[in-house]
Design a protein around this motif. Sequence first.
Motif, PDB file in Angstrom:
ATOM      1  N   ASN A 314       0.765  -1.195  -0.201  1.00  0.00           N
ATOM      2  CA  ASN A 314       0.023  -0.104  -0.241  1.00  0.00           C
ATOM      3  C   ASN A 314       0.931   1.253   0.034  1.00  0.00           C
ATOM      4  N   ASP A 315       0.137   2.372  -0.283  1.00  0.00           N
ATOM      5  CA  ASP A 315       1.066   3.712  -0.037  1.00  0.00           C
ATOM      6  C   ASP A 315       1.799   3.794   0.845  1.00  0.00           C
ATOM      7  N   SER A 316       1.193   3.756   1.976  1.00  0.00           N
ATOM      8  CA  SER A 316       2.003   4.039   3.462  1.00  0.00           C
ATOM      9  C   SER A 316       3.344   3.234   3.407  1.00  0.00           C
ATOM     10  N   GLU A 317       3.106   1.773   2.991  1.00  0.00           N
ATOM     11  CA  GLU A 317       4.526   1.016   3.181  1.00  0.00           C
ATOM     12  C   GLU A 317       5.375   1.748   2.343  1.00  0.00           C
ATOM     13  N   GLU A 319       5.916   4.526   1.036  1.00  0.00           N
ATOM     14  CA  GLU A 319       6.402   5.884   1.455  1.00  0.00           C
ATOM     15  C   GLU A 319       7.419   5.233   2.620  1.00  0.00           C
ATOM     16  N   ASN A 320       7.119   4.516   3.635  1.00  0.00           N
ATOM     17  CA  ASN A 320       7.869   4.321   4.514  1.00  0.00           C
ATOM     18  C   ASN A 320       9.212   3.605   4.243  1.00  0.00           C
TER      19      ASN A 320
END
Length: 335
Positions: A314-317, A319-320
């Motif tokens: 997902n986008d959060s993964e 970005e992190n």
Amino acid sequence: MINEVAGETCLVCVDAGTTHTRVWLTAGDRVIARARANVGVRDTARDGTSERLRAVLRMLIDEVRGNARKIGSGQSPECVIAAGMITSPLGLAEVPHVPTPAGLKELAAATRQYGFPEITDLPILLIPGARSGPRPCDQETVGTTDVMRGEETLLIGLHALGLIAPRSTLLNLGSHWKVIEFDERARIASSVTSMTGELIHTAQTQTILAGSVPQARPGMIDQTWLEAGMREQRRSGLARALFCVRLLEQGSDGSAEQRLSFLIGAFLASDMDAMVSRGLFDSAGKIVIAGGGVIAEAWRRALTQNSMPAIALNDSEVENALLTGFRSIFSALGQ
């Protein structure tokens, strides 16, 4: 007031790509502020100058530093660290690609420091990309040659977080679609890039199909229509499959969103079949898919249906992982 943690490294991280630029101010593994703009090196290519990119970088860096101060973060960044097309001739300064195989050690050793006082008073570290295949290449060897800028930093972060294992494959879906092979020593072994992300956007906005499909990024994929587009591409070729989108609109068949799914299916089948024919998804580990929004799930389904295990982050993964890559390379400098 934000509680500062002693010993945390404070960085301004920049990812400048073909179509947009993102900036974060981080302290340790925390994001203090973020900003973005729809300006990238494509604007430099169009304008013939990098002035627009430089102005946006100045604005975004000032924005995240200002926002951090507003919420009580008094920690001063050590530097700006940047990756992506910002390190190309269309960016701030060209940093030569490192040859593959390339891992954390090679990328850190080739990172270069610059000063751009018209942008920021902070030193700017530019992370190199990676290049595979012969240099220089010619018409006979160009098919085995590839380059990347930005994905190398993402891959370092994915590995540090345990989201990709050695001997796996990363499929990164951005303005360009890129397949990257990760070797047994957690190094970039090779890559293959297509311009498919840009071509989808161009088909949506700059061709006769602009009136047949939405011009924005898809918010959903109709699987039935996507698979129909894949079948038509395999039967008739990509150019004919794309014209079929126009015929479907003239026949009042389906919604604009469904016809976009058909169009994406045609591009997906074209790329996937070419990549499979080159043996690009034959790695021992899973295929990890990053970026692309809902297109990533369409890819995951298509690969899994063809007995190629894949996971979509997902986008959060993503970005992190990218920010973890920046921190990992910064920490490895001078080692």
